[in-house]
Design a protein around this motif. Structure first.
Motif, PDB file in Angstrom:
ATOM      1  N   PHE A 185      42.437  41.046  37.590  1.00  0.00           N
ATOM      2  CA  PHE A 185      41.411  40.048  37.242  1.00  0.00           C
ATOM      3  C   PHE A 185      40.182  40.158  38.157  1.00  0.00           C
ATOM      4  O   PHE A 185      39.053  40.373  37.689  1.00  0.00           O
ATOM      5  CB  PHE A 185      42.064  38.656  37.340  1.00  0.00           C
ATOM      6  N   ILE A 186      40.400  40.050  39.455  1.00  0.00           N
ATOM      7  CA  ILE A 186      39.265  40.090  40.391  1.00  0.00           C
ATOM      8  C   ILE A 186      38.696  41.504  40.455  1.00  0.00           C
ATOM      9  O   ILE A 186      37.472  41.711  40.403  1.00  0.00           O
ATOM     10  CB  ILE A 186      39.715  39.638  41.803  1.00  0.00           C
ATOM     11  N   ARG A 227      48.287  51.667  38.368  1.00  0.00           N
ATOM     12  CA  ARG A 227      49.616  52.280  38.428  1.00  0.00           C
ATOM     13  C   ARG A 227      49.846  53.230  37.264  1.00  0.00           C
ATOM     14  O   ARG A 227      50.604  54.156  37.360  1.00  0.00           O
ATOM     15  CB  ARG A 227      50.690  51.202  38.514  1.00  0.00           C
ATOM     16  N   LYS A 263      45.744  48.537  28.813  1.00  0.00           N
ATOM     17  CA  LYS A 263      45.503  47.846  30.079  1.00  0.00           C
ATOM     18  C   LYS A 263      44.177  48.238  30.732  1.00  0.00           C
ATOM     19  O   LYS A 263      43.600  47.458  31.490  1.00  0.00           O
ATOM     20  CB  LYS A 263      46.651  48.166  31.034  1.00  0.00           C
ATOM     21  N   LEU A 276      50.922  51.177  45.742  1.00  0.00           N
ATOM     22  CA  LEU A 276      50.748  50.736  47.133  1.00  0.00           C
ATOM     23  C   LEU A 276      51.846  51.257  48.047  1.00  0.00           C
ATOM     24  O   LEU A 276      51.641  51.403  49.248  1.00  0.00           O
ATOM     25  CB  LEU A 276      50.734  49.202  47.189  1.00  0.00           C
ATOM     26  N   THR A 281      42.217  45.303  46.743  1.00  0.00           N
ATOM     27  CA  THR A 281      42.543  44.037  46.057  1.00  0.00           C
ATOM     28  C   THR A 281      43.971  44.030  45.527  1.00  0.00           C
ATOM     29  O   THR A 281      44.508  42.980  45.233  1.00  0.00           O
ATOM     30  CB  THR A 281      41.593  43.782  44.856  1.00  0.00           C
ATOM     31  N   SER A 317      47.708  43.709  44.741  1.00  0.00           N
ATOM     32  CA  SER A 317      48.862  43.013  45.327  1.00  0.00           C
ATOM     33  C   SER A 317      49.595  42.337  44.191  1.00  0.00           C
ATOM     34  O   SER A 317      48.954  41.873  43.237  1.00  0.00           O
ATOM     35  CB  SER A 317      48.385  41.933  46.315  1.00  0.00           C
ATOM     36  N   SER A 371      42.266  39.071  50.998  1.00  0.00           N
ATOM     37  CA  SER A 371      43.380  38.227  51.454  1.00  0.00           C
ATOM     38  C   SER A 371      43.360  36.959  50.600  1.00  0.00           C
ATOM     39  O   SER A 371      43.125  37.038  49.377  1.00  0.00           O
ATOM     40  CB  SER A 371      43.246  37.946  52.950  1.00  0.00           C
ATOM     41  N   TYR A 382      54.262  33.631  48.596  1.00  0.00           N
ATOM     42  CA  TYR A 382      52.948  34.246  48.380  1.00  0.00           C
ATOM     43  C   TYR A 382      52.100  34.076  49.647  1.00  0.00           C
ATOM     44  O   TYR A 382      51.540  35.047  50.173  1.00  0.00           O
ATOM     45  CB  TYR A 382      52.249  33.625  47.156  1.00  0.00           C
ATOM     46  N   LYS A 389      50.834  37.047  52.152  1.00  0.00           N
ATOM     47  CA  LYS A 389      49.404  37.304  52.375  1.00  0.00           C
ATOM     48  C   LYS A 389      49.053  37.127  53.861  1.00  0.00           C
ATOM     49  O   LYS A 389      48.204  37.847  54.394  1.00  0.00           O
ATOM     50  CB  LYS A 389      48.534  36.366  51.514  1.00  0.00           C
ATOM     51  N   SER A 410      39.881  31.180  47.444  1.00  0.00           N
ATOM     52  CA  SER A 410      40.774  30.116  46.952  1.00  0.00           C
ATOM     53  C   SER A 410      41.197  30.519  45.535  1.00  0.00           C
ATOM     54  O   SER A 410      41.023  31.674  45.138  1.00  0.00           O
ATOM     55  CB  SER A 410      40.040  28.775  46.944  1.00  0.00           C
ATOM     56  N   VAL A 431      41.102  31.564  41.983  1.00  0.00           N
ATOM     57  CA  VAL A 431      39.957  32.191  41.317  1.00  0.00           C
ATOM     58  C   VAL A 431      40.029  31.968  39.811  1.00  0.00           C
ATOM     59  O   VAL A 431      41.048  32.261  39.173  1.00  0.00           O
ATOM     60  CB  VAL A 431      39.919  33.709  41.619  1.00  0.00           C
ATOM     61  N   SER A 438      46.204  33.140  38.131  1.00  0.00           N
ATOM     62  CA  SER A 438      45.273  32.033  38.393  1.00  0.00           C
ATOM     63  C   SER A 438      44.673  31.466  37.114  1.00  0.00           C
ATOM     64  O   SER A 438      44.334  30.276  37.065  1.00  0.00           O
ATOM     65  CB  SER A 438      44.183  32.447  39.391  1.00  0.00           C
TER      66      SER A 438
HETATM   67  N1  NAP Z   1      43.446  35.130  41.510  1.00  0.00           N
HETATM   68  C1  NAP Z   1      43.457  34.312  42.556  1.00  0.00           C
HETATM   69  O1  NAP Z   1      43.404  33.073  42.419  1.00  0.00           O
HETATM   70  C2  NAP Z   1      43.477  34.865  43.964  1.00  0.00           C
HETATM   71  C3  NAP Z   1      43.145  34.003  45.022  1.00  0.00           C
HETATM   72  C4  NAP Z   1      43.144  34.510  46.326  1.00  0.00           C
HETATM   73  C5  NAP Z   1      43.461  35.832  46.561  1.00  0.00           C
HETATM   74  N2  NAP Z   1      43.790  36.639  45.500  1.00  0.00           N
HETATM   75  C6  NAP Z   1      44.123  38.035  45.799  1.00  0.00           C
HETATM   76  O2  NAP Z   1      43.260  38.846  45.040  1.00  0.00           O
HETATM   77  C7  NAP Z   1      43.908  40.057  44.688  1.00  0.00           C
HETATM   78  C8  NAP Z   1      43.820  40.282  43.193  1.00  0.00           C
HETATM   79  O3  NAP Z   1      44.370  39.156  42.531  1.00  0.00           O
HETATM   80  P1  NAP Z   1      44.218  38.960  40.957  1.00  0.00           P
HETATM   81  O4  NAP Z   1      44.287  37.528  40.684  1.00  0.00           O
HETATM   82  O5  NAP Z   1      43.075  39.747  40.481  1.00  0.00           O
HETATM   83  O6  NAP Z   1      45.609  39.577  40.484  1.00  0.00           O
HETATM   84  P2  NAP Z   1      46.034  40.433  39.214  1.00  0.00           P
HETATM   85  O7  NAP Z   1      45.121  40.253  38.091  1.00  0.00           O
HETATM   86  O8  NAP Z   1      47.475  40.120  39.030  1.00  0.00           O
HETATM   87  O9  NAP Z   1      45.859  41.925  39.750  1.00  0.00           O
HETATM   88  C9  NAP Z   1      46.694  42.425  40.744  1.00  0.00           C
HETATM   89  C10 NAP Z   1      46.599  43.931  40.690  1.00  0.00           C
HETATM   90  O10 NAP Z   1      47.449  44.468  41.719  1.00  0.00           O
HETATM   91  C11 NAP Z   1      48.131  45.578  41.178  1.00  0.00           C
HETATM   92  N3  NAP Z   1      49.402  45.823  41.864  1.00  0.00           N
HETATM   93  C12 NAP Z   1      50.426  45.001  42.045  1.00  0.00           C
HETATM   94  N4  NAP Z   1      51.414  45.620  42.707  1.00  0.00           N
HETATM   95  C13 NAP Z   1      50.987  46.883  42.928  1.00  0.00           C
HETATM   96  C14 NAP Z   1      51.558  48.029  43.542  1.00  0.00           C
HETATM   97  N5  NAP Z   1      52.782  48.020  44.073  1.00  0.00           N
HETATM   98  N6  NAP Z   1      50.839  49.165  43.576  1.00  0.00           N
HETATM   99  C15 NAP Z   1      49.603  49.213  43.029  1.00  0.00           C
HETATM  100  N7  NAP Z   1      49.020  48.174  42.421  1.00  0.00           N
HETATM  101  C16 NAP Z   1      49.700  47.021  42.386  1.00  0.00           C
HETATM  102  C17 NAP Z   1      48.373  45.201  39.731  1.00  0.00           C
HETATM  103  O11 NAP Z   1      48.616  46.373  38.999  1.00  0.00           O
HETATM  104  P3  NAP Z   1      49.469  46.346  37.667  1.00  0.00           P
HETATM  105  O12 NAP Z   1      48.515  45.889  36.630  1.00  0.00           O
HETATM  106  O13 NAP Z   1      49.929  47.745  37.515  1.00  0.00           O
HETATM  107  O14 NAP Z   1      50.590  45.367  37.883  1.00  0.00           O
HETATM  108  C18 NAP Z   1      47.058  44.530  39.376  1.00  0.00           C
HETATM  109  O15 NAP Z   1      46.102  45.463  38.974  1.00  0.00           O
HETATM  110  C19 NAP Z   1      45.339  39.945  45.225  1.00  0.00           C
HETATM  111  O16 NAP Z   1      45.378  40.570  46.477  1.00  0.00           O
HETATM  112  C20 NAP Z   1      45.527  38.445  45.392  1.00  0.00           C
HETATM  113  O17 NAP Z   1      46.480  38.138  46.379  1.00  0.00           O
HETATM  114  C21 NAP Z   1      43.818  36.189  44.215  1.00  0.00           C
END
Ligand code: NAP
Length: 342
Positions: free
Chosen positions: A25-26, A46, A53, A74, A93, A95, A132, A167, A171, A195, A197, A209
């Motif tokens: 997403f981000i 991946r 995707k 990762l 990003t 995780s 983070s 979580y 983090k 926070s 997102v 989120s």
């Molecule tokens: N969204 C929020 O509210 C929020 C707030 C604060 C911080 N964050 C941080 O922002 C970052 C992105 O979050 P998001 O909301 O955008 O999440 P997201 O849409 O779930 O994206 C997470 C990405 O991480 C990849 N991933 C997960 N495990 C992996 C691994 N073992 N190896 C390689 N890639 C891997 C996923 O790949 P796949 O598609 O292959 O699973 C996906 O592309 C994260 O670090 C999260 O902790 C998010």
């Protein structure tokens, strides 16, 4: 590592950077912004062959000429090293986003260490920006309701464990490990701590989120929790990442958080803007809205020129996007202009 002069990075033209977890997403918004700025972007995913995707990335302006998707996990450092070779900047990003400790801790912590080590190995990387979370800052019982959380705050690991907030635990450990390793490896690390997102989705599927909003509209929940949360717009988060990368003087942590709202307030805003959905109007447990949550300071980011979109617009953009993508059935058009809602 580090930047010698800012003019070098006034534009991304001629500069190659890598975004881990590019289809998330981000990350998708960050890839979009970096392409708009002229960067050549490598995105790690991946499975680069997963057309469904990755389609939204391939259709971004500039993607055909300047975006390459590379396979990396990762937990496979060599795959990261291969992706980072020749890059000047890394945006880490990727995780898992879950409260399952089995799925969360190892990729978050070891994965982040692999990213820092791979960045150090390739020799071309000038700065690593790590996504983070405020979850690495506020989870501490000593933060009272009137306290303001800023970049000096760290979540209490025992408290995270005792409350099974895996979580936030992961983090926090990941960010602490990143700082320690970056120092050892002389990697120029800057961290953004967003926070929750919200905002439009570029990808086709729901993420954790945006599910936070969908569940109040599709009948999944009948009540809201006595809890409060700060929200931030995904465009502001992408902007924050680019700014801390491009600004040579940026250093340390940057909280990226808007106003804290109680879940009840979120539901009332949603119900006003989208009265056609069954938005809960009752607090779970019947105790009322007692939990005020924490307030967060985004002063450091504001000083770099990053703005914070009002929470009502974050909610409005999320719902509109869920409708546009068919993830939330459209019933009638929104009847309230969101800009009139505080
Ligand atoms: N969204 C929020 O509210 C929020 C707030 C604060 C911080 N964050 C941080 O922002 C970052 C992105 O979050 P998001 O909301 O955008 O999440 P997201 O849409 O779930 O994206 C997470 C990405 O991480 C990849 N991933 C997960 N495990 C992996 C691994 N073992 N190896 C390689 N890639 C891997 C996923 O790949 P796949 O598609 O292959 O699973 C996906 O592309 C994260 O670090 C999260 O902790 C998010």
């Amino acid at each position: 590592m580090g930047f010698d002069n800012r003019a070098d990075l006034a534009s991304g033209h001629g500069h190659t950077v890598c975004v881990t977890g590019a289809s998330g997403f981000i990350a998708s918004w960050l890839v979009k912004l970096l392409l708009e700025k002229g960067y050549t972007v490598r995105g790690t995913v991946r499975n680069p062959d997963d057309a469904a995707k990755n389609a939204h990335l391939k259709s971004l302006d500039g993607a055909a000429e300047r975006l390459t998707l590379l396979r990396a996990d990762l937990l496979d450092k060599e795959s990261l090293t291969a992706a980072f070779r020749g890059c000047e900047g890394i945006f880490h990003t990727a995780s898992p986003v879950t409260d399952d400790p089995e799925k969360m801790i190892e990729p978050a912590v070891n994965g982040t260490q692999n990213v820092i080590n791979a960045a150090a190995d390739v020799g071309s990387v000038r700065r690593v920006v790590f996504t983070s979370s405020i979850g690495a800052a506020y989870m501490d019982p000593r933060h009272g309701p009137d306290a303001e959380v800023d970049e000096t705050c760290w979540s209490d690991l025992d408290y995270c464990k005792n409350t099974k907030n895996w979580y936030c635990y992961a983090k926090t450990v990941a960010e602490q490990a990143a700082w320690e390793l970056a120092k050892q490896q002389r990697v120029d690390l800057v961290v953004v701590n967003p926070s929750l997102v919200l905002g439009p989705l570029l990808q086709q599927s729901i993420n954790a989120s945006t599910w936070h909003v969908l569940k109040y509209l599709d009948g999944s929940v009948q009540t809201y929790a006595d809890a409060a949360q700060a929200y931030v717009h995904v465009r502001d988060v992408a902007d924050a990442h680019a700014r801390v990368y491009e600004e040579p003087g940026a250093s340390g942590r940057y909280l990226c958080a808007g106003r804290t709202l109680h879940r009840g307030e979120v539901c009332r805003i949603l119900a006003k803007m989208f009265p056609e959905y069954p938005v809960p109007n009752e607090c779970k447990g019947g105790a009322g809205e007692t939990n005020k949550g924490c307030r967060f300071s985004s002063r450091r980011l504001n000083e770099l020129g990053v703005g914070v979109t009002p929470a009502s617009l974050c909610l409005y953009d999320t719902v509109s996007s869920l409708q546009d993508k068919g993830l939330l059935p459209r019933r009638t058009a929104a009847v309230v202009d969101p800009s009139v809602i505080p």
